[in-house]
Motif scaffolding. Structure first.
Motif, PDB file in Angstrom:
ATOM      1  N   THR A  27       0.834  -1.200   0.000  1.00  0.00           N
ATOM      2  CA  THR A  27       0.000   0.000   0.000  1.00  0.00           C
ATOM      3  C   THR A  27       0.867   1.248   0.000  1.00  0.00           C
ATOM      4  N   THR A  28       0.520   2.171  -0.878  1.00  0.00           N
ATOM      5  CA  THR A  28       1.137   3.496  -0.930  1.00  0.00           C
ATOM      6  C   THR A  28       0.073   4.486  -0.485  1.00  0.00           C
ATOM      7  N   ALA A  29       0.389   5.300   0.538  1.00  0.00           N
ATOM      8  CA  ALA A  29      -0.571   6.273   1.065  1.00  0.00           C
ATOM      9  C   ALA A  29      -0.042   7.683   0.809  1.00  0.00           C
ATOM     10  N   TYR A  30      -0.954   8.589   0.440  1.00  0.00           N
ATOM     11  CA  TYR A  30      -0.600   9.968   0.113  1.00  0.00           C
ATOM     12  C   TYR A  30      -1.310  10.927   1.054  1.00  0.00           C
ATOM     13  N   LYS A  31      -0.645  12.062   1.367  1.00  0.00           N
ATOM     14  CA  LYS A  31      -1.269  13.148   2.138  1.00  0.00           C
ATOM     15  C   LYS A  31      -1.076  14.441   1.363  1.00  0.00           C
ATOM     16  N   TYR A  32      -2.106  15.318   1.444  1.00  0.00           N
ATOM     17  CA  TYR A  32      -2.121  16.557   0.677  1.00  0.00           C
ATOM     18  C   TYR A  32      -2.373  17.749   1.591  1.00  0.00           C
ATOM     19  N   ALA A  33      -1.875  18.914   1.164  1.00  0.00           N
ATOM     20  CA  ALA A  33      -2.150  20.173   1.857  1.00  0.00           C
ATOM     21  C   ALA A  33      -3.545  20.646   1.457  1.00  0.00           C
ATOM     22  N   ALA A  34      -4.036  21.683   2.142  1.00  0.00           N
ATOM     23  CA  ALA A  34      -5.372  22.215   1.851  1.00  0.00           C
ATOM     24  C   ALA A  34      -5.494  22.717   0.412  1.00  0.00           C
ATOM     25  N   ASP A  35      -4.375  23.164  -0.182  1.00  0.00           N
ATOM     26  CA  ASP A  35      -4.430  23.664  -1.563  1.00  0.00           C
ATOM     27  C   ASP A  35      -4.279  22.548  -2.594  1.00  0.00           C
ATOM     28  N   GLY A  36      -4.156  21.294  -2.150  1.00  0.00           N
ATOM     29  CA  GLY A  36      -4.100  20.160  -3.058  1.00  0.00           C
ATOM     30  C   GLY A  36      -2.702  19.698  -3.412  1.00  0.00           C
ATOM     31  N   THR A  37      -1.659  20.409  -2.950  1.00  0.00           N
ATOM     32  CA  THR A  37      -0.309  19.951  -3.253  1.00  0.00           C
ATOM     33  C   THR A  37       0.033  18.747  -2.387  1.00  0.00           C
ATOM     34  N   ARG A  38       0.763  17.808  -2.973  1.00  0.00           N
ATOM     35  CA  ARG A  38       1.119  16.598  -2.247  1.00  0.00           C
ATOM     36  C   ARG A  38       2.175  16.915  -1.195  1.00  0.00           C
ATOM     37  N   LEU A  39       1.944  16.467   0.034  1.00  0.00           N
ATOM     38  CA  LEU A  39       2.885  16.675   1.129  1.00  0.00           C
ATOM     39  C   LEU A  39       3.776  15.467   1.362  1.00  0.00           C
ATOM     40  N   SER A  40       3.188  14.264   1.280  1.00  0.00           N
ATOM     41  CA  SER A  40       3.981  13.076   1.580  1.00  0.00           C
ATOM     42  C   SER A  40       3.425  11.838   0.889  1.00  0.00           C
ATOM     43  N   LYS A  41       4.313  10.856   0.800  1.00  0.00           N
ATOM     44  CA  LYS A  41       3.961   9.531   0.267  1.00  0.00           C
ATOM     45  C   LYS A  41       4.626   8.508   1.175  1.00  0.00           C
ATOM     46  N   MET A  42       3.871   7.487   1.601  1.00  0.00           N
ATOM     47  CA  MET A  42       4.428   6.446   2.447  1.00  0.00           C
ATOM     48  C   MET A  42       4.238   5.090   1.772  1.00  0.00           C
ATOM     49  N   VAL A  43       5.361   4.373   1.611  1.00  0.00           N
ATOM     50  CA  VAL A  43       5.347   3.021   1.051  1.00  0.00           C
ATOM     51  C   VAL A  43       6.117   2.153   2.025  1.00  0.00           C
ATOM     52  N   GLY A  44       5.410   1.223   2.685  1.00  0.00           N
ATOM     53  CA  GLY A  44       6.076   0.412   3.703  1.00  0.00           C
ATOM     54  C   GLY A  44       6.642   1.319   4.781  1.00  0.00           C
ATOM     55  N   GLY A  45       7.918   1.201   5.079  1.00  0.00           N
ATOM     56  CA  GLY A  45       8.558   2.042   6.083  1.00  0.00           C
ATOM     57  C   GLY A  45       9.228   3.275   5.517  1.00  0.00           C
ATOM     58  N   GLU A  46       9.113   3.501   4.208  1.00  0.00           N
ATOM     59  CA  GLU A  46       9.777   4.649   3.583  1.00  0.00           C
ATOM     60  C   GLU A  46       8.791   5.788   3.373  1.00  0.00           C
ATOM     61  N   VAL A  47       9.174   6.986   3.830  1.00  0.00           N
ATOM     62  CA  VAL A  47       8.340   8.172   3.674  1.00  0.00           C
ATOM     63  C   VAL A  47       9.080   9.169   2.799  1.00  0.00           C
ATOM     64  N   THR A  48       8.376   9.748   1.827  1.00  0.00           N
ATOM     65  CA  THR A  48       8.918  10.827   1.009  1.00  0.00           C
ATOM     66  C   THR A  48       8.101  12.068   1.307  1.00  0.00           C
ATOM     67  N   PHE A  49       8.787  13.158   1.686  1.00  0.00           N
ATOM     68  CA  PHE A  49       8.143  14.443   1.920  1.00  0.00           C
ATOM     69  C   PHE A  49       8.452  15.344   0.729  1.00  0.00           C
ATOM     70  N   TYR A  50       7.466  16.105   0.290  1.00  0.00           N
ATOM     71  CA  TYR A  50       7.628  16.981  -0.862  1.00  0.00           C
ATOM     72  C   TYR A  50       7.666  18.430  -0.395  1.00  0.00           C
ATOM     73  N   PHE A  51       8.746  19.125  -0.720  1.00  0.00           N
ATOM     74  CA  PHE A  51       8.915  20.537  -0.382  1.00  0.00           C
ATOM     75  C   PHE A  51       9.331  21.273  -1.644  1.00  0.00           C
ATOM     76  N   GLY A  52       8.405  21.980  -2.267  1.00  0.00           N
ATOM     77  CA  GLY A  52       8.743  22.714  -3.488  1.00  0.00           C
ATOM     78  C   GLY A  52       9.339  21.792  -4.526  1.00  0.00           C
ATOM     79  N   GLY A  53      10.574  22.067  -4.950  1.00  0.00           N
ATOM     80  CA  GLY A  53      11.217  21.251  -5.973  1.00  0.00           C
ATOM     81  C   GLY A  53      12.131  20.188  -5.425  1.00  0.00           C
ATOM     82  N   VAL A  54      12.008  19.845  -4.127  1.00  0.00           N
ATOM     83  CA  VAL A  54      12.891  18.847  -3.520  1.00  0.00           C
ATOM     84  C   VAL A  54      12.053  17.774  -2.844  1.00  0.00           C
ATOM     85  N   ASP A  55      12.464  16.528  -3.020  1.00  0.00           N
ATOM     86  CA  ASP A  55      11.843  15.397  -2.324  1.00  0.00           C
ATOM     87  C   ASP A  55      12.807  14.945  -1.231  1.00  0.00           C
TER      88      ASP A  55
END
Length: 77
Positions: A27-55
């Motif tokens: 399972t891959t789970a996603y979280k979004y900010a109120a404006d619809g931009t993606r904040l994070s993605k979680m796959v297993g124990g790995e989390v990716t946070f999205y900040f502007g142009g950097v993951d």
């Protein structure tokens, strides 16, 4: 919940953005900010946070990955 190709199961939030995708028991789970931009993605124990142009990925150690700018595409008519 919708079932897609090859048994992929997807759930969506109120803005019709993917909330979770399950395929082959993973399972891959996603979280979004109120404006619809993606904040994070979680796959297993790995989390990716999205900040502007950097993951930022957290899976033992923090790694940074510059993201390529989105490609402009003409609107569909």
């Amino acid at each position: 919940m919708k079932q897609g190709l090859h048994g992929k199961i997807m759930t969506y939030d109120g803005e019709n953005q993917p909330k979770s995708v399950t395929m082959d028991g993973v399972t891959t789970a996603y979280k979004y900010a109120a404006d619809g931009t993606r904040l994070s993605k979680m796959v297993g124990g790995e989390v990716t946070f999205y900040f502007g142009g950097v993951d930022l990925r957290k899976s033992g150690e923090i790694e940074t990955h510059p993201r390529a700018p989105p490609q402009w595409r003409p609107p569909l008519l």
